[in-house]
Design a protein around this motif. Sequence first.
Motif, PDB file in Angstrom:
ATOM      1  N   THR A   8     -44.143  -9.688 -14.339  1.00 16.54           N
ATOM      2  CA  THR A   8     -43.394  -9.634 -12.963  1.00 16.54           C
ATOM      3  C   THR A   8     -44.528  -9.126 -11.998  1.00 16.54           C
ATOM      4  O   THR A   8     -45.032  -8.055 -12.199  1.00 16.54           O
ATOM      5  N   TYR A   9     -44.382  -9.758 -10.653  1.00 18.25           N
ATOM      6  CA  TYR A   9     -45.001  -9.304  -9.824  1.00 18.25           C
ATOM      7  C   TYR A   9     -43.668  -8.594  -8.747  1.00 18.25           C
ATOM      8  O   TYR A   9     -43.005  -9.155  -8.089  1.00 18.25           O
ATOM      9  N   ARG A  10     -43.754  -7.205  -8.780  1.00 17.81           N
ATOM     10  CA  ARG A  10     -42.888  -6.414  -8.275  1.00 17.81           C
ATOM     11  C   ARG A  10     -42.718  -6.552  -6.813  1.00 17.81           C
ATOM     12  O   ARG A  10     -43.635  -6.738  -6.016  1.00 17.81           O
ATOM     13  N   GLY A  11     -41.490  -6.718  -6.197  1.00 17.72           N
ATOM     14  CA  GLY A  11     -41.316  -7.003  -4.851  1.00 17.72           C
ATOM     15  C   GLY A  11     -40.004  -6.984  -4.245  1.00 17.72           C
ATOM     16  O   GLY A  11     -38.950  -6.041  -5.037  1.00 17.72           O
ATOM     17  N   THR A  12     -39.523  -7.263  -3.241  1.00 16.29           N
ATOM     18  CA  THR A  12     -38.259  -7.222  -2.747  1.00 16.29           C
ATOM     19  C   THR A  12     -37.289  -8.255  -3.084  1.00 16.29           C
ATOM     20  O   THR A  12     -37.488  -9.424  -3.758  1.00 16.29           O
ATOM     21  N   ASN A  13     -36.016  -8.315  -2.558  1.00 15.07           N
ATOM     22  CA  ASN A  13     -35.148  -9.116  -2.748  1.00 15.07           C
ATOM     23  C   ASN A  13     -34.979  -9.420  -4.528  1.00 15.07           C
ATOM     24  O   ASN A  13     -34.859 -10.573  -5.057  1.00 15.07           O
ATOM     25  N   SER A  14     -34.681  -8.419  -5.245  1.00 14.13           N
ATOM     26  CA  SER A  14     -34.533  -8.109  -6.566  1.00 14.13           C
ATOM     27  C   SER A  14     -33.808  -7.262  -7.077  1.00 14.13           C
ATOM     28  O   SER A  14     -33.715  -6.229  -6.299  1.00 14.13           O
ATOM     29  N   ILE A  15     -33.132  -7.316  -8.319  1.00 13.78           N
ATOM     30  CA  ILE A  15     -32.620  -5.952  -8.867  1.00 13.78           C
ATOM     31  C   ILE A  15     -33.690  -5.412  -9.584  1.00 13.78           C
ATOM     32  O   ILE A  15     -34.453  -5.669 -10.245  1.00 13.78           O
ATOM     33  N   THR A  16     -33.763  -4.223  -9.180  1.00 10.75           N
ATOM     34  CA  THR A  16     -35.082  -3.570  -9.707  1.00 10.75           C
ATOM     35  C   THR A  16     -35.013  -2.092 -10.630  1.00 10.75           C
ATOM     36  O   THR A  16     -35.913  -1.854 -10.980  1.00 10.75           O
ATOM     37  N   ARG A  17     -33.685  -1.654 -10.966  1.00 12.65           N
ATOM     38  CA  ARG A  17     -33.476  -0.674 -11.719  1.00 12.65           C
ATOM     39  C   ARG A  17     -32.394  -0.489 -12.270  1.00 12.65           C
ATOM     40  O   ARG A  17     -31.418  -0.815 -11.911  1.00 12.65           O
ATOM     41  N   ILE A  18     -32.320  -0.292 -13.835  1.00  9.02           N
ATOM     42  CA  ILE A  18     -30.975  -0.010 -14.321  1.00  9.02           C
ATOM     43  C   ILE A  18     -30.669   1.250 -14.889  1.00  9.02           C
ATOM     44  O   ILE A  18     -31.615   1.858 -15.583  1.00  9.02           O
ATOM     45  N   GLY A  19     -29.634   1.869 -14.459  1.00  7.37           N
ATOM     46  CA  GLY A  19     -29.175   3.232 -14.855  1.00  7.37           C
ATOM     47  C   GLY A  19     -28.464   3.095 -16.275  1.00  7.37           C
ATOM     48  O   GLY A  19     -27.485   2.208 -16.401  1.00  7.37           O
ATOM     49  N   LEU A  20     -28.753   4.143 -17.024  1.00  9.28           N
ATOM     50  CA  LEU A  20     -28.056   4.027 -18.173  1.00  9.28           C
ATOM     51  C   LEU A  20     -27.449   5.625 -18.500  1.00  9.28           C
ATOM     52  O   LEU A  20     -28.232   6.590 -18.263  1.00  9.28           O
ATOM     53  N   LEU A  21     -26.186   5.764 -18.579  1.00 13.52           N
ATOM     54  CA  LEU A  21     -25.356   6.997 -18.854  1.00 13.52           C
ATOM     55  C   LEU A  21     -25.667   7.796 -20.217  1.00 13.52           C
ATOM     56  O   LEU A  21     -25.556   7.205 -21.180  1.00 13.52           O
ATOM     57  N   VAL A  22     -26.274   9.128 -20.176  1.00 13.23           N
ATOM     58  CA  VAL A  22     -26.202   9.997 -21.222  1.00 13.23           C
ATOM     59  C   VAL A  22     -25.170  11.061 -21.004  1.00 13.23           C
ATOM     60  O   VAL A  22     -25.052  11.643 -20.021  1.00 13.23           O
ATOM     61  N   PRO A  23     -24.921  12.004 -22.056  1.00  8.55           N
ATOM     62  CA  PRO A  23     -23.898  13.000 -21.863  1.00  8.55           C
ATOM     63  C   PRO A  23     -24.129  14.364 -21.185  1.00  8.55           C
ATOM     64  O   PRO A  23     -23.469  14.702 -20.596  1.00  8.55           O
ATOM     65  N   SER A  24     -25.418  14.497 -20.980  1.00 11.20           N
ATOM     66  CA  SER A  24     -25.946  15.804 -20.570  1.00 11.20           C
ATOM     67  C   SER A  24     -27.281  16.065 -20.077  1.00 11.20           C
ATOM     68  O   SER A  24     -28.109  15.206 -20.237  1.00 11.20           O
ATOM     69  N   ILE A  25     -27.500  17.215 -19.388  1.00  8.94           N
ATOM     70  CA  ILE A  25     -28.975  17.442 -19.020  1.00  8.94           C
ATOM     71  C   ILE A  25     -29.750  17.667 -20.301  1.00  8.94           C
ATOM     72  O   ILE A  25     -30.727  17.477 -20.458  1.00  8.94           O
ATOM     73  N   GLU A  26     -29.012  18.285 -21.312  1.00 14.21           N
ATOM     74  CA  GLU A  26     -29.889  18.403 -22.564  1.00 14.21           C
ATOM     75  C   GLU A  26     -30.160  17.027 -23.151  1.00 14.21           C
ATOM     76  O   GLU A  26     -31.180  17.217 -23.910  1.00 14.21           O
ATOM     77  N   SER A  27     -29.420  16.038 -22.861  1.00 14.33           N
ATOM     78  CA  SER A  27     -29.686  14.711 -23.375  1.00 14.33           C
ATOM     79  C   SER A  27     -30.859  14.222 -22.918  1.00 14.33           C
ATOM     80  O   SER A  27     -31.766  13.697 -23.414  1.00 14.33           O
TER      81      SER A  27
END
Length: 313
Positions: free
Chosen positions: A71-90
């Motif tokens: 992948t040649y990173r650039g603009t006009n793209s979906i760039t990052r996926i967030g995943l939820l975890v329960p806590s700061i300890e996680s």
Amino acid sequence: MYKILGHHHVSMITKNAQINNDFYQKVLGLRRVKITVNQDDPSMYHLFYGDLTGSAGTELTFFEMPYAGSTYRGTNSITRIGLLVPSIESLAFWKSRFEQLNIKHGEITQYAGRDALHFEDSEGLRMILLNNAGDYYPEYWSPWDHSDIEQKHRILGMGTIEITVRRLKRTAKTLKDLFGYVEVSLSDTEAIYQSIAGQSFGEIVIKQKEGERERPGKGSIHHLAIRVKNDEELRFWDEAVKERGFQSSGIVDRFYFKSLYFRESNGILFEVATDGPGFTVDAKVEELGKELDLPPFLEERREEIEAKLTPID
């Protein structure tokens, strides 16, 4: 007007299904809930990972393209996926795990107002673990009890998705004016929108960046699917997309759900997908992800399709 209920799934490109399978099952502890093929090109795998049943909002999906380059990173793209975890300890648990497994990662920091840990998979796909901190998430998300990760630290489902574009206001207008997303913040270079106010499982961060358009390859994000309840709502959104001046694919029956596809003004590919019928339509819960499942219209080609696929564990 109908509401978008959150993210449905996000689809990426992998060069190697076996390596991909090992990372998402063995490193992240997700369940492989469906082994199938790209319905538009049955010569390639389409793998789905998520919770116990692959509930909408937990699904990470991958198309295997063995000849994919970098992948040649650039603009006009979906760039990052967030995943939820329960806590700061996680987050501390995952940071230690990534260190032990030599997974590329950063320090615990902040992202979109949450404690966060950036990391990448084995092909450079950019992701973030986000502290859900006891906030609400869909009650139908169901933990998979055979995960190697203890329940108090398991990934819950999808959180914030990041999109990078040349013209922020164009994508913002699509989210706000077409789909009714709530504007949380807006500046000249960054905006945050939520499909349901206060909830990160439908949150999108838009960042403005000039430069070359991303050239996709392994570890790139193909599209984001957003969630609607049923066929009636999907028909409504099909008409709304067309009235807005976008070209819709029309409603496509993917067997496990129904969808429509369109590109907004910056070229970002969105899918709008129904909740059901889901992955248990052709497999029992306990058997999900164990064998190659094909939609009925491809079943008669099973022998041909299987001959072109490299077996995975």
